[in-house]
Design an enzyme around this catalytic site. Sequence first.
Site, PDB file in Angstrom:
ATOM      1  N   ILE A   3     -16.415 -14.166  -6.347  1.00 23.60           N
ATOM      2  CA  ILE A   3     -16.541 -14.750  -7.698  1.00 23.60           C
ATOM      3  C   ILE A   3     -15.366 -15.160  -8.425  1.00 23.60           C
ATOM      4  O   ILE A   3     -15.272 -16.264  -8.990  1.00 23.60           O
ATOM      5  CB  ILE A   3     -17.290 -13.907  -8.489  1.00 23.60           C
ATOM      6  CG1 ILE A   3     -18.332 -13.168  -7.645  1.00 23.60           C
ATOM      7  CG2 ILE A   3     -18.167 -13.917  -9.370  1.00 23.60           C
ATOM      8  CD1 ILE A   3     -18.982 -11.629  -7.716  1.00 23.60           C
ATOM      9  N   ASP A  63      -3.509 -12.158  -7.926  1.00 20.33           N
ATOM     10  CA  ASP A  63      -3.766 -11.597  -6.561  1.00 20.33           C
ATOM     11  C   ASP A  63      -3.274 -10.608  -5.416  1.00 20.33           C
ATOM     12  O   ASP A  63      -2.331 -11.626  -5.073  1.00 20.33           O
ATOM     13  CB  ASP A  63      -4.958 -12.654  -6.057  1.00 20.33           C
ATOM     14  CG  ASP A  63      -6.407 -12.208  -5.184  1.00 20.33           C
ATOM     15  OD1 ASP A  63      -7.384 -12.647  -5.625  1.00 20.33           O
ATOM     16  OD2 ASP A  63      -6.385 -11.879  -4.332  1.00 20.33           O
ATOM     17  N   THR A  93      -7.863  -9.184   0.141  1.00 14.59           N
ATOM     18  CA  THR A  93      -9.485  -9.974   0.739  1.00 14.59           C
ATOM     19  C   THR A  93      -9.822 -11.893   0.305  1.00 14.59           C
ATOM     20  O   THR A  93     -10.756 -11.373   1.124  1.00 14.59           O
ATOM     21  CB  THR A  93     -10.739  -9.310   0.717  1.00 14.59           C
ATOM     22  OG1 THR A  93     -10.348  -9.102  -1.422  1.00 14.59           O
ATOM     23  CG2 THR A  93     -11.001  -8.013   0.859  1.00 14.59           C
ATOM     24  N   GLY A  94      -8.454 -11.598  -0.856  1.00 18.87           N
ATOM     25  CA  GLY A  94      -8.777 -12.752  -1.729  1.00 18.87           C
ATOM     26  C   GLY A  94      -7.749 -13.913  -0.253  1.00 18.87           C
ATOM     27  O   GLY A  94      -7.231 -13.370   0.488  1.00 18.87           O
ATOM     28  N   ASP A 113      -0.317  -6.664  -7.530  1.00 21.70           N
ATOM     29  CA  ASP A 113      -1.373  -5.853  -6.718  1.00 21.70           C
ATOM     30  C   ASP A 113      -2.041  -5.149  -8.262  1.00 21.70           C
ATOM     31  O   ASP A 113      -1.159  -5.124  -9.372  1.00 21.70           O
ATOM     32  CB  ASP A 113      -0.870  -5.083  -6.446  1.00 21.70           C
ATOM     33  CG  ASP A 113      -2.020  -3.882  -5.596  1.00 21.70           C
ATOM     34  OD1 ASP A 113      -2.735  -2.922  -6.642  1.00 21.70           O
ATOM     35  OD2 ASP A 113      -2.120  -4.248  -4.576  1.00 21.70           O
ATOM     36  N   TYR A 148     -18.029   3.976  -5.787  1.00 26.13           N
ATOM     37  CA  TYR A 148     -17.363   2.870  -5.847  1.00 26.13           C
ATOM     38  C   TYR A 148     -19.016   2.433  -7.428  1.00 26.13           C
ATOM     39  O   TYR A 148     -18.308   1.961  -8.733  1.00 26.13           O
ATOM     40  CB  TYR A 148     -18.715   1.772  -5.434  1.00 26.13           C
ATOM     41  CG  TYR A 148     -18.669   0.396  -6.390  1.00 26.13           C
ATOM     42  CD1 TYR A 148     -17.373  -0.441  -6.055  1.00 26.13           C
ATOM     43  CD2 TYR A 148     -19.635  -0.555  -6.381  1.00 26.13           C
ATOM     44  CE1 TYR A 148     -17.537  -1.915  -6.450  1.00 26.13           C
ATOM     45  CE2 TYR A 148     -19.534  -1.457  -6.822  1.00 26.13           C
ATOM     46  CZ  TYR A 148     -18.219  -2.729  -6.348  1.00 26.13           C
ATOM     47  OH  TYR A 148     -18.521  -3.336  -7.143  1.00 26.13           O
ATOM     48  N   ASN A 167     -27.279  -8.871  -7.146  1.00 25.48           N
ATOM     49  CA  ASN A 167     -26.365  -9.800  -6.009  1.00 25.48           C
ATOM     50  C   ASN A 167     -26.260 -10.479  -5.703  1.00 25.48           C
ATOM     51  O   ASN A 167     -26.994 -11.816  -5.686  1.00 25.48           O
ATOM     52  CB  ASN A 167     -27.943  -9.075  -4.728  1.00 25.48           C
ATOM     53  CG  ASN A 167     -28.531  -7.695  -4.681  1.00 25.48           C
ATOM     54  OD1 ASN A 167     -28.639  -6.514  -5.366  1.00 25.48           O
ATOM     55  ND2 ASN A 167     -27.550  -7.260  -3.604  1.00 25.48           N
ATOM     56  N   ARG A 172     -34.207  -7.217  -3.929  1.00 26.12           N
ATOM     57  CA  ARG A 172     -33.290  -7.469  -4.995  1.00 26.12           C
ATOM     58  C   ARG A 172     -33.043  -9.158  -5.648  1.00 26.12           C
ATOM     59  O   ARG A 172     -34.248  -9.799  -5.414  1.00 26.12           O
ATOM     60  CB  ARG A 172     -31.729  -7.318  -3.759  1.00 26.12           C
ATOM     61  CG  ARG A 172     -31.768  -6.213  -2.476  1.00 26.12           C
ATOM     62  CD  ARG A 172     -30.866  -4.933  -3.520  1.00 26.12           C
ATOM     63  NE  ARG A 172     -30.294  -4.463  -2.105  1.00 26.12           N
ATOM     64  CZ  ARG A 172     -31.292  -3.403  -1.947  1.00 26.12           C
ATOM     65  NH1 ARG A 172     -32.611  -3.346  -2.593  1.00 26.12           N
ATOM     66  NH2 ARG A 172     -30.937  -2.387  -1.226  1.00 26.12           N
ATOM     67  N   ARG A 208     -30.372   1.858   6.107  1.00 23.08           N
ATOM     68  CA  ARG A 208     -29.161   2.155   5.762  1.00 23.08           C
ATOM     69  C   ARG A 208     -28.800   4.056   4.797  1.00 23.08           C
ATOM     70  O   ARG A 208     -29.260   3.247   3.962  1.00 23.08           O
ATOM     71  CB  ARG A 208     -28.014   0.603   4.591  1.00 23.08           C
ATOM     72  CG  ARG A 208     -27.297   0.550   5.903  1.00 23.08           C
ATOM     73  CD  ARG A 208     -26.203  -0.970   4.921  1.00 23.08           C
ATOM     74  NE  ARG A 208     -26.393  -1.020   3.801  1.00 23.08           N
ATOM     75  CZ  ARG A 208     -26.161  -2.630   3.891  1.00 23.08           C
ATOM     76  NH1 ARG A 208     -25.362  -3.346   4.220  1.00 23.08           N
ATOM     77  NH2 ARG A 208     -26.129  -3.007   2.133  1.00 23.08           N
TER      78      ARG A 208
HETATM   79  C1  UD2 Z   1     -24.632  -4.424  -4.131  1.00 21.88           C
HETATM   80  C2  UD2 Z   1     -23.355  -5.048  -3.761  1.00 21.88           C
HETATM   81  C3  UD2 Z   1     -22.792  -3.698  -3.994  1.00 21.88           C
HETATM   82  C4  UD2 Z   1     -23.062  -2.813  -5.230  1.00 21.88           C
HETATM   83  C5  UD2 Z   1     -24.503  -2.853  -4.917  1.00 21.88           C
HETATM   84  C6  UD2 Z   1     -24.850  -1.488  -6.095  1.00 21.88           C
HETATM   85  C7  UD2 Z   1     -23.776  -7.317  -2.667  1.00 21.88           C
HETATM   86  C8  UD2 Z   1     -23.568  -7.604  -1.317  1.00 21.88           C
HETATM   87  N1  UD2 Z   1     -23.436  -5.599  -2.650  1.00 21.88           N
HETATM   88  O1  UD2 Z   1     -25.288  -3.579  -2.447  1.00 21.88           O
HETATM   89  O2  UD2 Z   1     -21.683  -4.003  -4.674  1.00 21.88           O
HETATM   90  O3  UD2 Z   1     -23.340  -3.454  -6.607  1.00 21.88           O
HETATM   91  O4  UD2 Z   1     -25.452  -3.678  -4.473  1.00 21.88           O
HETATM   92  O5  UD2 Z   1     -26.547  -1.382  -6.547  1.00 21.88           O
HETATM   93  O6  UD2 Z   1     -24.294  -7.802  -3.758  1.00 21.88           O
HETATM   94  N2  UD2 Z   1     -29.522  -5.861   4.798  1.00 21.88           N
HETATM   95  C9  UD2 Z   1     -29.930  -6.146   6.116  1.00 21.88           C
HETATM   96  N3  UD2 Z   1     -29.418  -7.016   7.038  1.00 21.88           N
HETATM   97  C10 UD2 Z   1     -28.269  -7.303   7.504  1.00 21.88           C
HETATM   98  C11 UD2 Z   1     -27.156  -6.793   5.485  1.00 21.88           C
HETATM   99  C12 UD2 Z   1     -27.960  -5.681   4.703  1.00 21.88           C
HETATM  100  O7  UD2 Z   1     -31.372  -5.478   5.988  1.00 21.88           O
HETATM  101  O8  UD2 Z   1     -28.137  -7.726   7.851  1.00 21.88           O
HETATM  102  C13 UD2 Z   1     -30.308  -4.872   3.957  1.00 21.88           C
HETATM  103  C14 UD2 Z   1     -29.580  -3.796   2.967  1.00 21.88           C
HETATM  104  O9  UD2 Z   1     -29.667  -2.767   4.200  1.00 21.88           O
HETATM  105  C15 UD2 Z   1     -29.392  -3.575   1.467  1.00 21.88           C
HETATM  106  C16 UD2 Z   1     -29.965  -5.034   1.436  1.00 21.88           C
HETATM  107  O10 UD2 Z   1     -29.683  -6.096   2.538  1.00 21.88           O
HETATM  108  O11 UD2 Z   1     -31.016  -3.312   1.515  1.00 21.88           O
HETATM  109  C17 UD2 Z   1     -28.647  -5.714   0.843  1.00 21.88           C
HETATM  110  O12 UD2 Z   1     -27.971  -5.955   1.091  1.00 21.88           O
HETATM  111  P1  UD2 Z   1     -26.517  -5.755   0.309  1.00 21.88           P
HETATM  112  O13 UD2 Z   1     -24.870  -5.513   1.078  1.00 21.88           O
HETATM  113  O14 UD2 Z   1     -26.141  -7.116   0.753  1.00 21.88           O
HETATM  114  O15 UD2 Z   1     -26.268  -5.416  -0.847  1.00 21.88           O
HETATM  115  P2  UD2 Z   1     -26.696  -3.881  -1.706  1.00 21.88           P
HETATM  116  O16 UD2 Z   1     -27.589  -3.961  -2.760  1.00 21.88           O
HETATM  117  O17 UD2 Z   1     -26.397  -3.079  -0.372  1.00 21.88           O
END
Ligand code: UD2
Length: 309
Positions: A12, A31, A35-36, A53, A141, A170, A209, A268
């Site tokens: 971002i 940075d 990861t950057g 840092d 987090y 997201n 999402r 997950r």
């Molecule tokens: C997002 C944010 C995280 C935090 C969180 C707060 C991202 C990348 N991460 O996590 O930083 O702010 O929200 O709630 O925006 N999934 C699959 N298959 C895959 C990968 C993911 O099904 O190969 C699912 C995962 O289990 C979840 C959904 O996709 O149900 C979104 O996963 P994510 O990791 O993109 O983002 P999220 O909402 O867990």
Amino acid sequence: MRALVTGGAGFIGSHIVQRLADTGHDVVVLDNFLTGKRENLAGISGVRIVEDDVRDPKAVEASAAGCEVIFHEAAIVSVPSSVERPQESHDVNIQGTLNVLQAARVARVRRVVFASSAAIYGEEPTLPKVESMRPEPISPYGVEKITSEHYLATWSKLFGVETVALRYFNVFGPRQDPSSPYSGVISVFVDRVLAGKPITFFGDGTQSRDFVFVGNVVDANILAATKRGVSGGVFNIACGARTTLVELATLIERAAGRTVARSVAPARAGDIKDSVADIDRARAELGYAPKVDVEDGLRQLVDHVRASR
Ligand code: UD2
């Protein structure tokens, strides 16, 4: 103006840097390149890069000198890694924010814009999420982001540093790294669909999402840096629309012009079922409007990933 972007070589951050540079502003990037990536800043002119840092207060203070605004994007962004290594996550995500606020005070920076997260809402089941809801984080987090928000509001009251916190939902778009086990689902699905590989739903794929294209997030940051009368505020930044993973997969396949096999795996741990933002406050007070919807954003992302292969 001159602006400091912490984490400016990240996903971002680098998009914010690009917009600022393209519109004639001087940009300093701080940075640590853990990861950057330097390639995220390739071809952007007028940028001074400081490899250091946010955990080092002197480094932040030196980078902030002469800046009018700080966009604080540097963070360890993974929820699971905050569970596995809470101390490191705390040091970067809370101490880093405190260092930014102190540097802003010392350097007389006008405003700090902070990358907060929907993670602060945690288990609160009500939808859509509204900023006035009580934060109930369920991960280190989330705790770090809401703590940082409190620091911001307090610095704005105590020391007159203007602050704005943006709660990103997201976020997706070019430069999001698909290679880590915790990469955003869109970066993973786009990567796999373009490679003709199968995709996996963790759970049944009915979870949803509020996906927001990174260009909209940059718009929100610019508004948050410039709008009068919003200091001390927090704002949801999203599209205000829900997309299930099954719908998402279909949209990506459509944008890519091919289909792939789909499989399911166990959900997950700690995964929330649905997430969607109320963005009325951002619309009313920041003048924010998501210009790129999920479908358009996916098309742009697919084109970008395809072109960069
Ligand atoms: C997002 C944010 C995280 C935090 C969180 C707060 C991202 C990348 N991460 O996590 O930083 O702010 O929200 O709630 O925006 N999934 C699959 N298959 C895959 C990968 C993911 O099904 O190969 C699912 C995962 O289990 C979840 C959904 O996709 O149900 C979104 O996963 P994510 O990791 O993109 O983002 P999220 O909402 O867990």
